[in-house]
Scaffold this motif. Structure first.
Motif, PDB file in Angstrom:
ATOM      1  N   LEU A   9       0.821  -1.206   0.000  1.00  0.00           N
ATOM      2  CA  LEU A   9       0.000   0.000   0.000  1.00  0.00           C
ATOM      3  C   LEU A   9       0.861   1.264   0.000  1.00  0.00           C
ATOM      4  N   LYS A  10       1.972   1.253   0.710  1.00  0.00           N
ATOM      5  CA  LYS A  10       2.801   2.456   0.819  1.00  0.00           C
ATOM      6  C   LYS A  10       3.408   2.886  -0.522  1.00  0.00           C
ATOM      7  N   ILE A  12       1.617   2.648  -3.521  1.00  0.00           N
ATOM      8  CA  ILE A  12       0.546   2.735  -4.519  1.00  0.00           C
ATOM      9  C   ILE A  12       0.650   3.991  -5.389  1.00  0.00           C
ATOM     10  N   LEU A  29      -6.834   4.984  -1.645  1.00  0.00           N
ATOM     11  CA  LEU A  29      -6.025   3.997  -0.922  1.00  0.00           C
ATOM     12  C   LEU A  29      -4.870   4.646  -0.170  1.00  0.00           C
ATOM     13  N   LEU A  34      -4.940   1.386   7.841  1.00  0.00           N
ATOM     14  CA  LEU A  34      -5.521   0.046   7.944  1.00  0.00           C
ATOM     15  C   LEU A  34      -6.247  -0.223   9.260  1.00  0.00           C
ATOM     16  N   LEU A  79      -7.325  -4.966  -1.563  1.00  0.00           N
ATOM     17  CA  LEU A  79      -6.418  -4.597  -0.479  1.00  0.00           C
ATOM     18  C   LEU A  79      -6.813  -5.404   0.740  1.00  0.00           C
ATOM     19  N   GLY A 123      -2.006  -4.769   4.078  1.00  0.00           N
ATOM     20  CA  GLY A 123      -1.244  -3.744   3.366  1.00  0.00           C
ATOM     21  C   GLY A 123      -0.860  -4.127   1.953  1.00  0.00           C
ATOM     22  N   ASP A 124      -1.138  -5.350   1.531  1.00  0.00           N
ATOM     23  CA  ASP A 124      -0.837  -5.769   0.159  1.00  0.00           C
ATOM     24  C   ASP A 124      -1.983  -5.396  -0.772  1.00  0.00           C
ATOM     25  N   VAL A 125      -1.636  -4.841  -1.925  1.00  0.00           N
ATOM     26  CA  VAL A 125      -2.604  -4.422  -2.938  1.00  0.00           C
ATOM     27  C   VAL A 125      -2.363  -5.242  -4.203  1.00  0.00           C
TER      28      VAL A 125
END
Length: 156
Positions: A9-10, A12, A29, A34, A79, A123-125
């Motif tokens: 996510l950081k 994106i 996003l 989260l 996400l 946190g995974d997209v």
């Protein structure tokens, strides 16, 4: 070969500029925290072409490649906010359609050999484009998942 995006996510914002609708989704996003993400009662429109839904569920599928989905008009952004799931991904040359395309739901189902099974943690997209066949909801462990799912209308 699939063209999907998998990123923390950081990171994106690195993908801004692909399309206006994706930019709206990525901006949404980027501001998420989260721990503060809570389920929505129904999908929320961020714009005409971007809808977000947050929900809790228990991944239960155990056979990657048995129920891949494909879309023509909308992209998916997955996400994981909490928990973990696996997602199988594949491409047209490795799947066979099992359920006809439903235009009103923008979905058809396929089965076949996935190119990969991806582990998604908080946190995974994962972004799927129309050419990416994907199977969410594959069980990674016994914990429930809180997921942010954004539907993005193709505009490129």
């Amino acid at each position: 070969m699939s063209q999907l995006i998998i990123t923390p996510l950081k990171h994106i914002s690195r993908f801004m500029g692909i399309s206006p609708n994706l930019d709206i989704a990525f901006q949404y996003l980027a501001q998420l925290k989260l721990p503060d993400v809570v389920p929505t009662k129904e999908p929320v429109d961020l714009s005409d072409g971007v809808k977000v839904n947050v929900f809790d569920y228990q991944p239960s599928q155990t056979n990657p490649g048995s129920q891949l989905e494909g879309h023509q008009k909308w992209m998916d952004i997955h996400l994981v906010a909490s928990g973990a799931e696996q997602m199988a991904v594949g491409s047209a040359d490795a799947v066979k359609q099992t359920v006809d395309y439903e235009a009103d739901k923008d979905i058809a189902f396929y089965e076949g050999q996935p190119e990969a099974v991806v582990n998604l943690y908080p946190g995974d997209v994962l972004v799927t484009f129309p050419e990416d066949f994907h199977q969410p909801g594959i069980k990674a462990n016994d914990l429930p998942v809180r997921k942010v799912l954004i539907k993005v209308k193709v505009d490129f």
